[in-house]
Design a protein around this motif. Structure first.
Motif, PDB file in Angstrom:
ATOM      1  N   ILE A   1      31.492  67.259   5.748  1.00 42.87           N
ATOM      2  CA  ILE A   1      31.577  68.443   4.900  1.00 42.87           C
ATOM      3  C   ILE A   1      30.628  69.478   5.490  1.00 42.87           C
ATOM      4  CG2 ILE A   1      29.853  67.571   3.278  1.00 42.87           C
ATOM      5  CD1 ILE A   1      31.390  69.085   1.045  1.00 42.87           C
ATOM      6  N   ASN A   2      31.069  70.727   5.496  1.00 44.30           N
ATOM      7  CA  ASN A   2      30.230  71.819   5.983  1.00 44.30           C
ATOM      8  C   ASN A   2      30.934  73.120   5.617  1.00 44.30           C
ATOM      9  OD1 ASN A   2      28.037  73.049   7.166  1.00 44.30           O
ATOM     10  ND2 ASN A   2      28.658  72.639   9.271  1.00 44.30           N
ATOM     11  N   GLY A   3      30.286  74.213   5.924  1.00 41.15           N
ATOM     12  CA  GLY A   3      30.877  75.510   5.655  1.00 41.15           C
ATOM     13  C   GLY A   3      29.912  76.611   5.994  1.00 41.15           C
ATOM     14  N   VAL A   4      30.333  77.807   5.664  1.00 41.62           N
ATOM     15  CA  VAL A   4      29.516  78.999   5.863  1.00 41.62           C
ATOM     16  C   VAL A   4      29.535  79.785   4.555  1.00 41.62           C
ATOM     17  CG1 VAL A   4      29.791  79.075   8.378  1.00 41.62           C
ATOM     18  CG2 VAL A   4      31.471  80.217   6.941  1.00 41.62           C
ATOM     19  N   GLU A   5      29.094  81.019   4.601  1.00 42.02           N
ATOM     20  CA  GLU A   5      28.928  81.814   3.390  1.00 42.02           C
ATOM     21  C   GLU A   5      30.206  81.969   2.560  1.00 42.02           C
ATOM     22  OE1 GLU A   5      28.021  82.825   6.453  1.00 42.02           O
ATOM     23  OE2 GLU A   5      25.833  82.825   6.323  1.00 42.02           O
ATOM     24  N   ASP A   6      31.384  81.986   3.224  1.00 41.28           N
ATOM     25  CA  ASP A   6      32.604  82.320   2.482  1.00 41.28           C
ATOM     26  C   ASP A   6      33.653  81.212   2.412  1.00 41.28           C
ATOM     27  OD1 ASP A   6      33.438  82.423   5.128  1.00 41.28           O
ATOM     28  OD2 ASP A   6      34.383  84.381   4.965  1.00 41.28           O
ATOM     29  N   HIS A   7      33.321  79.987   2.841  1.00 37.86           N
ATOM     30  CA  HIS A   7      34.275  78.890   2.670  1.00 37.86           C
ATOM     31  C   HIS A   7      33.637  77.557   3.046  1.00 37.86           C
ATOM     32  CE1 HIS A   7      34.744  79.674   6.987  1.00 37.86           C
ATOM     33  NE2 HIS A   7      35.247  78.457   7.102  1.00 37.86           N
ATOM     34  N   ILE A   8      34.300  76.474   2.587  1.00 34.59           N
ATOM     35  CA  ILE A   8      33.849  75.142   2.963  1.00 34.59           C
ATOM     36  C   ILE A   8      35.017  74.330   3.531  1.00 34.59           C
ATOM     37  CG2 ILE A   8      31.990  75.158   1.268  1.00 34.59           C
ATOM     38  CD1 ILE A   8      33.506  73.122  -0.356  1.00 34.59           C
ATOM     39  N   HIS A   9      34.635  73.363   4.374  1.00 33.48           N
ATOM     40  CA  HIS A   9      35.583  72.415   4.963  1.00 33.48           C
ATOM     41  C   HIS A   9      35.177  71.014   4.524  1.00 33.48           C
ATOM     42  CE1 HIS A   9      37.393  74.983   8.225  1.00 33.48           C
ATOM     43  NE2 HIS A   9      36.292  75.689   7.985  1.00 33.48           N
ATOM     44  N   ILE A  10      36.161  70.209   4.166  1.00 38.21           N
ATOM     45  CA  ILE A  10      35.930  68.813   3.819  1.00 38.21           C
ATOM     46  C   ILE A  10      36.931  67.982   4.623  1.00 38.21           C
ATOM     47  CG2 ILE A  10      36.022  67.083   1.982  1.00 38.21           C
ATOM     48  CD1 ILE A  10      35.610  69.465  -0.020  1.00 38.21           C
ATOM     49  N   LEU A  11      36.440  66.981   5.324  1.00 36.47           N
ATOM     50  CA  LEU A  11      37.318  66.031   6.004  1.00 36.47           C
ATOM     51  C   LEU A  11      37.095  64.687   5.334  1.00 36.47           C
ATOM     52  CD1 LEU A  11      39.370  65.695   8.333  1.00 36.47           C
ATOM     53  CD2 LEU A  11      37.457  64.888   9.733  1.00 36.47           C
ATOM     54  N   THR A  12      38.143  64.168   4.704  1.00 36.86           N
ATOM     55  CA  THR A  12      38.003  62.958   3.905  1.00 36.86           C
ATOM     56  C   THR A  12      39.243  62.092   3.980  1.00 36.86           C
ATOM     57  OG1 THR A  12      37.434  62.161   1.674  1.00 36.86           O
ATOM     58  CG2 THR A  12      38.853  64.088   1.786  1.00 36.86           C
ATOM     59  N   HIS A  13      39.031  60.805   3.817  1.00 32.63           N
ATOM     60  CA  HIS A  13      40.129  59.875   3.579  1.00 32.63           C
ATOM     61  C   HIS A  13      40.339  59.890   2.073  1.00 32.63           C
ATOM     62  CE1 HIS A  13      42.469  56.187   3.290  1.00 32.63           C
ATOM     63  NE2 HIS A  13      41.626  55.824   2.353  1.00 32.63           N
ATOM     64  N   ILE A  14      41.555  60.074   1.648  1.00 31.90           N
ATOM     65  CA  ILE A  14      41.848  60.115   0.219  1.00 31.90           C
ATOM     66  C   ILE A  14      42.397  58.761  -0.225  1.00 31.90           C
ATOM     67  CG2 ILE A  14      43.251  61.196  -1.575  1.00 31.90           C
ATOM     68  CD1 ILE A  14      43.061  63.793  -0.067  1.00 31.90           C
ATOM     69  N   HIS A  15      41.803  58.219  -1.264  1.00 27.93           N
ATOM     70  CA  HIS A  15      42.234  56.936  -1.807  1.00 27.93           C
ATOM     71  C   HIS A  15      43.701  57.034  -2.245  1.00 27.93           C
ATOM     72  CE1 HIS A  15      42.447  53.503  -4.557  1.00 27.93           C
ATOM     73  NE2 HIS A  15      41.504  52.987  -3.782  1.00 27.93           N
ATOM     74  N   PRO A  16      44.480  55.977  -2.047  1.00 29.78           N
ATOM     75  CA  PRO A  16      45.910  56.026  -2.372  1.00 29.78           C
ATOM     76  C   PRO A  16      46.240  56.366  -3.827  1.00 29.78           C
ATOM     77  CG  PRO A  16      45.401  54.049  -1.103  1.00 29.78           C
ATOM     78  CD  PRO A  16      44.098  54.717  -1.410  1.00 29.78           C
TER      79      PRO A  16
END
Length: 148
Positions: free
Chosen positions: A48-63
């Motif tokens: 997870i990371n981002g800057v002032e105007d947005h965030i990014h999330i990279l995740t495995h989503i449980h079924p």
């Protein structure tokens, strides 16, 4: 037979009207809170990371979790926390909508590095340029009037 699923999602969303209010010094608190939500939903966070105007999330989503419900839950809970704690002074909520893109496990390391390097990346590229590139790379049709 058991079910075997690998569902890696790259999620991107912004504060209301893409306001650049997610200050660097307070972002770790937001990211820690979102990490807790993902753990509670049995999702595995890769980055997870981002800057002032947005965030990014990279995740495995449980079924058992739908992407739209996960994003909704993250936005509602984190929005309440931000307002309660006064984390970002001008926070008015999260923008409607989000980007959600599936990826193969083989792409995970590349995406983790990309998300880690967000500040460096956005010295050269705006959020809108980045988001349009991601939409196009993923074959997502879009109407530019809805990107504001």
């Amino acid at each position: 037979m058991s079910s075997y699923i690998q569902s890696i999602h790259h999620i991107i969303f912004t504060p209301y009207k893409r306001q650049p209010i997610l200050t660097k010094e307070k972002r770790p608190e937001l990211f820690k809170y979102v990490t807790g939500i993902l753990k509670e939903k049995k999702c595995h966070l890769y980055q997870i990371n981002g800057v002032e105007d947005h965030i990014h999330i990279l995740t495995h989503i449980h079924p058992t979790v739908a992407l739209s419900n996960l994003v909704k839950d993250i936005k509602i809970a984190s929005g309440k926390m931000i307002k309660k704690e006064g984390l970002f002074k001008k926070f008015q909520g999260w923008q409607n909508g989000y980007g959600g893109f599936t990826h193969s496990f083989k792409e995970k390391e590349r995406l983790v590095l990309y998300i880690i390097k967000q500040e460096e990346h956005h010295k050269k590229v705006s959020f809108l340029e980045e988001f349009i590139r991601i939409l196009e790379e993923n074959g997502v049709e879009y109407d530019p009037k809805y990107l504001d």
